[in-house]
Design a protein around this motif. Structure first.
Motif, PDB file in Angstrom:
ATOM      1  N   MET A  32       0.828  -1.204   0.000  1.00 30.79           N
ATOM      2  CA  MET A  32       0.000   0.000   0.000  1.00 30.79           C
ATOM      3  C   MET A  32       0.868   1.262   0.000  1.00 30.79           C
ATOM      4  SD  MET A  32      -2.977   1.122  -0.372  1.00 30.79           S
ATOM      5  CE  MET A  32      -4.048  -0.257  -0.079  1.00 30.79           C
ATOM      6  N   LYS A  33       2.003   1.225   0.685  1.00 22.64           N
ATOM      7  CA  LYS A  33       2.917   2.374   0.665  1.00 22.64           C
ATOM      8  C   LYS A  33       3.383   2.657  -0.761  1.00 22.64           C
ATOM      9  CE  LYS A  33       4.777   1.897   5.352  1.00 22.64           C
ATOM     10  NZ  LYS A  33       5.975   1.549   6.131  1.00 22.64           N
ATOM     11  N   ALA A  34       3.733   1.605  -1.487  1.00 23.83           N
ATOM     12  CA  ALA A  34       4.183   1.783  -2.871  1.00 23.83           C
ATOM     13  C   ALA A  34       3.041   2.297  -3.752  1.00 23.83           C
ATOM     14  CB  ALA A  34       4.730   0.463  -3.421  1.00 23.83           C
ATOM     15  N   PHE A  35       1.836   1.771  -3.567  1.00 27.59           N
ATOM     16  CA  PHE A  35       0.692   2.234  -4.357  1.00 27.59           C
ATOM     17  C   PHE A  35       0.357   3.692  -4.064  1.00 27.59           C
ATOM     18  CE2 PHE A  35      -0.512  -2.312  -4.979  1.00 27.59           C
ATOM     19  CZ  PHE A  35      -0.567  -2.273  -6.364  1.00 27.59           C
ATOM     20  N   ARG A  36       0.423   4.095  -2.798  1.00 19.38           N
ATOM     21  CA  ARG A  36       0.142   5.499  -2.452  1.00 19.38           C
ATOM     22  C   ARG A  36       1.124   6.444  -3.137  1.00 19.38           C
ATOM     23  NH1 ARG A  36      -0.240   3.874   3.249  1.00 19.38           N
ATOM     24  NH2 ARG A  36      -2.408   3.330   3.601  1.00 19.38           N
ATOM     25  N   LYS A  37       2.381   6.054  -3.195  1.00 20.96           N
ATOM     26  CA  LYS A  37       3.390   6.916  -3.818  1.00 20.96           C
ATOM     27  C   LYS A  37       3.183   7.031  -5.320  1.00 20.96           C
ATOM     28  CE  LYS A  37       7.125   5.820  -0.562  1.00 20.96           C
ATOM     29  NZ  LYS A  37       8.429   5.132  -0.453  1.00 20.96           N
ATOM     30  N   ILE A  38       2.748   5.956  -5.962  1.00 20.92           N
ATOM     31  CA  ILE A  38       2.653   5.954  -7.417  1.00 20.92           C
ATOM     32  C   ILE A  38       1.293   6.429  -7.935  1.00 20.92           C
ATOM     33  CG2 ILE A  38       1.812   3.621  -7.968  1.00 20.92           C
ATOM     34  CD1 ILE A  38       4.338   3.428  -9.825  1.00 20.92           C
ATOM     35  N   LYS A  39       0.273   6.407  -7.093  1.00 23.57           N
ATOM     36  CA  LYS A  39      -1.079   6.714  -7.582  1.00 23.57           C
ATOM     37  C   LYS A  39      -1.238   8.136  -8.092  1.00 23.57           C
ATOM     38  CE  LYS A  39      -3.739   8.163  -3.580  1.00 23.57           C
ATOM     39  NZ  LYS A  39      -4.846   7.837  -2.696  1.00 23.57           N
ATOM     40  N   LYS A  40      -0.418   9.059  -7.638  1.00 18.91           N
ATOM     41  CA  LYS A  40      -0.520  10.425  -8.104  1.00 18.91           C
ATOM     42  C   LYS A  40      -0.171  10.557  -9.584  1.00 18.91           C
ATOM     43  CE  LYS A  40       4.029  11.590  -6.302  1.00 18.91           C
ATOM     44  NZ  LYS A  40       4.760  12.312  -5.270  1.00 18.91           N
ATOM     45  N   PHE A  41       0.470   9.541 -10.158  1.00 20.80           N
ATOM     46  CA  PHE A  41       0.828   9.564 -11.567  1.00 20.80           C
ATOM     47  C   PHE A  41      -0.225   8.900 -12.453  1.00 20.80           C
ATOM     48  CE2 PHE A  41       4.848   9.706  -9.231  1.00 20.80           C
ATOM     49  CZ  PHE A  41       5.363  10.867  -9.758  1.00 20.80           C
ATOM     50  N   LEU A  42      -1.222   8.301 -11.841  1.00 19.24           N
ATOM     51  CA  LEU A  42      -2.264   7.598 -12.620  1.00 19.24           C
ATOM     52  C   LEU A  42      -3.386   8.516 -13.016  1.00 19.24           C
ATOM     53  CD1 LEU A  42      -2.408   4.306 -10.555  1.00 19.24           C
ATOM     54  CD2 LEU A  42      -1.146   4.753 -12.641  1.00 19.24           C
TER      55      LEU A  42
END
Length: 90
Positions: A80-90
């Motif tokens: 979830m930490k990795a998804f939170r960091k990357i979701k701003k680019f989606l």
């Protein structure tokens, strides 16, 4: 290989890492990493989750992932930490 018969009495550190990469049509890559530190329980505790959840105790916690409610685990989970960091680019 020698097996340490006293391993259950020792404090065994553990770290889980999740890495995500998005590769778009313009050949641009976006990467994200999430980690969680903790230790290994000497016995399986809890029925929630899967895989290592009943034996992994996150740093600062007294319960294994297997004992935690799913929603509580998500707040600190490496994926979830990795998804939170990357979701701003989606």
């Amino acid at each position: 290989n020698k097996i340490d018969k006293e391993w259950k009495k020792k404090r065994i550190k553990a770290r889980f890492i999740s890495a995500l990469t998005i590769y778009d049509l313009n050949k641009k890559t976006i990467q994200s990493v999430g980690t969680i530190e903790g230790r290994i329980s000497p016995k399986k505790i809890g029925k929630n989750g899967f895989g290592y959840d009943p034996i992994f105790i996150p740093r600062g916690k007294h319960k294994t992932f297997g004992q935690m409610k799913y929603i509580d685990k998500l707040k600190i989970d490496h994926r979830m930490k990795a998804f939170r960091k990357i979701k701003k680019f989606l």
